[in-house]
Design a protein around this motif. Structure first.
Motif, PDB file in Angstrom:
ATOM      1  N   GLN A  29       0.825  -1.204   0.000  1.00 18.53           N
ATOM      2  CA  GLN A  29       0.000   0.000   0.000  1.00 18.53           C
ATOM      3  C   GLN A  29       0.862   1.258   0.000  1.00 18.53           C
ATOM      4  O   GLN A  29       0.522   2.268  -0.599  1.00 18.53           O
ATOM      5  N   SER A  30       2.005   1.170   0.677  1.00 20.08           N
ATOM      6  CA  SER A  30       2.912   2.318   0.716  1.00 20.08           C
ATOM      7  C   SER A  30       3.529   2.593  -0.645  1.00 20.08           C
ATOM      8  O   SER A  30       3.969   3.718  -0.922  1.00 20.08           O
ATOM      9  N   LEU A  31       3.559   1.581  -1.499  1.00 15.50           N
ATOM     10  CA  LEU A  31       4.106   1.768  -2.841  1.00 15.50           C
ATOM     11  C   LEU A  31       3.266   2.729  -3.680  1.00 15.50           C
ATOM     12  O   LEU A  31       3.757   3.288  -4.657  1.00 15.50           O
ATOM     13  N   ALA A  34       4.831   6.055  -3.036  1.00 15.53           N
ATOM     14  CA  ALA A  34       6.240   5.989  -3.432  1.00 15.53           C
ATOM     15  C   ALA A  34       6.383   5.917  -4.947  1.00 15.53           C
ATOM     16  O   ALA A  34       7.241   6.587  -5.541  1.00 15.53           O
ATOM     17  N   VAL A  35       5.561   5.104  -5.591  1.00 19.89           N
ATOM     18  CA  VAL A  35       5.626   4.982  -7.050  1.00 19.89           C
ATOM     19  C   VAL A  35       5.187   6.284  -7.706  1.00 19.89           C
ATOM     20  O   VAL A  35       5.783   6.717  -8.707  1.00 19.89           O
ATOM     21  N   ASP A  36       4.159   6.922  -7.135  1.00 16.54           N
ATOM     22  CA  ASP A  36       3.745   8.237  -7.651  1.00 16.54           C
ATOM     23  C   ASP A  36       4.928   9.194  -7.685  1.00 16.54           C
ATOM     24  O   ASP A  36       5.200   9.852  -8.697  1.00 16.54           O
ATOM     25  N   LEU A  37       5.636   9.277  -6.558  1.00 14.49           N
ATOM     26  CA  LEU A  37       6.757  10.204  -6.450  1.00 14.49           C
ATOM     27  C   LEU A  37       7.911   9.782  -7.349  1.00 14.49           C
ATOM     28  O   LEU A  37       8.574  10.620  -7.963  1.00 14.49           O
ATOM     29  N   PHE A  38       8.151   8.478  -7.436  1.00 12.41           N
ATOM     30  CA  PHE A  38       9.237   7.968  -8.280  1.00 12.41           C
ATOM     31  C   PHE A  38       8.993   8.304  -9.748  1.00 12.41           C
ATOM     32  O   PHE A  38       9.879   8.822 -10.438  1.00 12.41           O
ATOM     33  N   VAL A  39       7.785   8.005 -10.229  1.00 16.42           N
ATOM     34  CA  VAL A  39       7.465   8.237 -11.641  1.00 16.42           C
ATOM     35  C   VAL A  39       7.488   9.733 -11.960  1.00 16.42           C
ATOM     36  O   VAL A  39       8.040  10.163 -12.983  1.00 16.42           O
ATOM     37  N   VAL A  40       6.912  10.546 -11.064  1.00 21.27           N
ATOM     38  CA  VAL A  40       6.915  11.995 -11.277  1.00 21.27           C
ATOM     39  C   VAL A  40       8.339  12.534 -11.262  1.00 21.27           C
ATOM     40  O   VAL A  40       8.706  13.399 -12.077  1.00 21.27           O
ATOM     41  N   GLY A  41       9.159  12.018 -10.343  1.00 22.08           N
ATOM     42  CA  GLY A  41      10.545  12.462 -10.266  1.00 22.08           C
ATOM     43  C   GLY A  41      11.351  12.124 -11.512  1.00 22.08           C
ATOM     44  O   GLY A  41      12.292  12.848 -11.874  1.00 22.08           O
ATOM     45  N   ILE A 177       0.869   0.714 -10.303  1.00 24.02           N
ATOM     46  CA  ILE A 177       2.185   0.894 -10.937  1.00 24.02           C
ATOM     47  C   ILE A 177       2.043   0.949 -12.453  1.00 24.02           C
ATOM     48  O   ILE A 177       2.629   1.811 -13.123  1.00 24.02           O
ATOM     49  N   ALA A 178       1.239   0.025 -12.994  1.00 28.65           N
ATOM     50  CA  ALA A 178       1.044  -0.011 -14.445  1.00 28.65           C
ATOM     51  C   ALA A 178       0.409   1.286 -14.950  1.00 28.65           C
ATOM     52  O   ALA A 178       0.843   1.860 -15.962  1.00 28.65           O
ATOM     53  N   PHE A 279      10.080   7.718   2.940  1.00 25.58           N
ATOM     54  CA  PHE A 279      10.944   6.764   3.624  1.00 25.58           C
ATOM     55  C   PHE A 279      10.470   6.522   5.053  1.00 25.58           C
ATOM     56  O   PHE A 279      10.627   5.415   5.579  1.00 25.58           O
ATOM     57  N   ASP A 280       9.895   7.531   5.669  1.00 31.28           N
ATOM     58  CA  ASP A 280       9.329   7.335   6.996  1.00 31.28           C
ATOM     59  C   ASP A 280       8.302   6.209   6.962  1.00 31.28           C
ATOM     60  O   ASP A 280       8.264   5.352   7.858  1.00 31.28           O
ATOM     61  N   VAL A 281       7.458   6.234   5.931  1.00 26.17           N
ATOM     62  CA  VAL A 281       6.410   5.220   5.817  1.00 26.17           C
ATOM     63  C   VAL A 281       7.018   3.827   5.755  1.00 26.17           C
ATOM     64  O   VAL A 281       6.613   2.912   6.484  1.00 26.17           O
ATOM     65  N   PHE A 282       8.037   3.644   4.914  1.00 21.57           N
ATOM     66  CA  PHE A 282       8.654   2.327   4.776  1.00 21.57           C
ATOM     67  C   PHE A 282       9.420   1.926   6.028  1.00 21.57           C
ATOM     68  O   PHE A 282       9.351   0.777   6.476  1.00 21.57           O
TER      69      PHE A 282
END
Length: 458
Positions: A29-31, A34-41, A177-178, A279-282
C-alpha cells in the motif's frame, strides 16, 4: 469462509502469521505514494515532485481520519469474534460499512471546499501550487473507494484474516504501478495521471474484495437489509474510533505544520520533506503493521478473557518492530544519499537532504515503541488515553518545537530533523509508564462488548 481465532495456540506463531501478511500489505500500500513520487521524479519537473509531496500530506489527513475509524471496527469485530457472538459481529460489519459511505461523502465535500485554503496555509510553493491543486482534487474525488477498501480490510483483520487484505492490495498495487507509467510516462498526464492511477486502482481493489467475499460466503452477505445500521453500535464505533481518528488527525496537523515551515524554506526543502515522508512510511512499516496486528490480537484475547496472552503479544511484537526499524536507522546513518537517490538525482536535493535524513531517522526507533504500545492500548479500548497522549505530543510538543526550530534554525535541516525523534522519545516514556500501570490493575471482565450487546438488544 473459515473463521480465524488469535486466542489459542503458540503466541509467537499466531502473531507472526497474522502480522507478516499485514506487513506485506502495508508495504504494497505504501508503494502507491512511493511509485507516484518515483514516476513523477523521473518523467516530470521538480515542481511536480513538490506538488505530489505536498499533495500527499493533504490527502493523508483523510487517510488518518479513516484509519482511526477503521481501527475502531477492527477492535469491535475482534472482541465479537473472541467472545463468539457472531450475530453481533454481523451487525457491527453492516453498521461499519454504512457509516463509512456517509463518512466518505462528507470528507470529500469538506476537503474539496477548503482545498485551496489548506494549501495556502501550508505555504505551498507558487511554482507548484496549481499542480498540487490538481493532484489533491483528483485524489479527494476517490475518497469513497479509500473508505470502502479500508473498511473491508479492517473488518477482515478483526475477523482474524490478514491474508485476504494483502491479496486485495497486491492486485491494486500492480494496477497502480502499471497505470502510473501508462498515464505519466506515455500519456504525459503529469500529477493528474498519478492521482488517477491511485483512485482507479483503489476502486478496483474494493470491488474485487466485495466479489471475493460474496463468493466465499463470508459471515456478512452484503444484502441491502444487512446494511441497516444499529444505533447502539454506531455509538460504540464512535466511542472507540473517534478518539483514534482525532489523535491521527492531530499528529497529521502537526506534521502539516512542519511541511508548512519547510515549504517556506523553498522548493528544495519541500521536496526533502516529501521524500523523507515516503521513507518514513517504509521505515515505520514494521511498527505500523505490528501495532495494528496487536490491536486485533489484543481485542480478540480481551474478548476471550485472556489479558495475559494479550500482554505477552505486546512484548513479542515490540521486539520484532524494533529489529526492522533499526535496520532503516542504520541505512540512514551510513548512506542517506542512496535513500534520496531512489526518488531524485538532483544534487541540490541530495545535499539538503543528507543532514535531515541522518537526524530524523532516530524517529524510526522511537516510533516503533510508541506505535506498538498504542496498538496494544487501542486493542484494550483505551482509546481515550491514546488520543490524549498523541494529541499532547502533537500540540504541546511537536508544534511548539517546529515553531522554535523554524524560527532559530530555519537554515539547518539537520536540527529540524531532530524534532520528530525528540517528541516520539518523550511519548514513548510516558506511554510505557501507563502500560505498566494498566498491567497492575488489569480487569478480566469485558465491559465494552457487553455494553454493545445490551444496546443492540434494546
Amino acid at each position: 469462509m473459515k473463521e480465524n481465532h488469535l486466542t489459542e495456540g503458540n503466541l509467537i506463531k499466531a502473531l507472526l502469521y497474522f502480522a507478516v501478511p499485514f506487513l506485506i500489505a502495508n508495504i504494497l500500500q505504501s508503494l502507491y505514494g512511493a511509485v507516484d513520487l518515483f514516476v513523477v521524479g523521473r518523467y516530470c519537473g521538480y515542481e511536480s515532485v513538490a506538488a505530489v509531496s505536498t499533495g500527499t500530506q493533504v490527502t493523508q489527513i483523510v487517510t488518518s481520519l479513516i484509519t482511526g475509524l477503521t481501527l475502531g471496527s477492527t477492535i469491535l469485530v475482534g472482541e465479537g469474534m473472541g467472545s463468539k457472538r457472531y450475530d453481533l459481529v454481523k451487525q457491527i460489519i453492516g453498521t461499519t460499512l454504512t457509516v463509512f459511505v456517509l463518512v466518505a461523502i462528507i470528507l470529500s465535500v469538506v476537503m474539496l471546499v477548503f482545498e485551496r485554503q489548506i494549501l495556502l496555509l501550508l505555504h505551498t510553493p507558487e511554482e507548484s501550487f496549481n499542480l498540487t491543486m490538481q493532484y489533491v482534487s483528483v485524489c479527494l474525488a476517490g475518497t469513497v473507494f479509500i473508505c470502502g477498501y479500508n473498511a473491508i480490510s479492517a473488518i477482515l483483520r478483526g475477523y482474524g484474516d490478514s491474508t485476504s487484505p494483502m491479496a486485495f492490495v497486491a492486485i491494486s498495487c500492480v494496477l497502480n504501478i502499471a497505470l502510473d507509467f501508462l498515464l505519466v510516462k506515455y500519456g504525459q498526464m503529469g500529477v493528474v495521471g498519478t492521482a488517477l492511477a491511485t483512485v482507479v486502482s483503489q476502486a478496483a481493489s474494493m470491488v474485487i474484495a466485495i466479489i471475493y467475499l460474496k463468493k466465499k460466503k463470508f459471515i456478512f452477505d452484503f444484502s441491502f437489509s444487512s446494511f441497516l445500521p444499529s444505533w447502539g453500535i454506531v455509538k460504540r464505533l464512535a466511542k472507540v474510533g473517534i478518539p483514534i481518528s482525532f489523535q491521527e488527525m492531530m499528529v497529521r496537523v502537526s506534521f502539516l505544520y512542519l511541511t508548512s515551515v519547510m515549504n517556506h524554506c523553498g522548493v528544495y526543502a519541500a521536496s526533502i520533506v516529501g521524500i523523507g515522508s515516503k521513507f518514513d512510511v517504509f521505515a515505520m512499516l514494521s511498527a505500523t503493521s505490528m501495532a495494528n496486528a496487536l490491536a486485533a490480537i489484543t481485542a480478540q484475547n480481551i474478548g476471550a478473557g485472556k489479558p495475559e496472552r494479550a500482554r505477552k503479544s505486546l512484548w513479542y511484537g515490540l521486539g520484532f518492530a524494533l529489529m526492522v526499524s533499526c535496520l532503516f536507522w542504520l541505512w540512514a546513518q551510513v548512506s542517506p544519499q542512496s535513500m534520496i537517490r531512489v526518488f531524485s538525482d538532483d544534487n541540490n536535493i541530495i545535499a539538503a537532504g543528507i543532514p535531515f535524513f541522518r537526524s530524523c531517522s532516530y524517529d524510526y526507533i522511537m516510533v516503533a515503541i510508541v506505535f506498538c504500545l498504542n496498538g496494544y492500548l487501542n486493542g484494550r479500548q483505551k482509546t481515550i488515553w491514546t488520543m490524549v497522549s498523541c494529541s499532547a505530543g502533537a500540540l504541546l510538543l511537536r508544534i511548539p518545537m517546529v515553531y522554535l526550530f523554524g524560527r532559530y534554525f530555519a537554515d539547518d535541516l539537520g536540527k529540524l530533523g531532530m524534532i520528530a525523534p525528540i517528541v516520539s522519545g518523550v511519548m514513548a516514556c510516558y506511554t510505557l509508564l501507563y502500560v505498566f500501570y494498566e498491567g497492575k490493575k488489569d480487569r478480566r471482565q469485558n465491559p465494552i462488548m457487553s455494553e454493545v450487546g445490551h444496546e443492540v438488544k434494546e
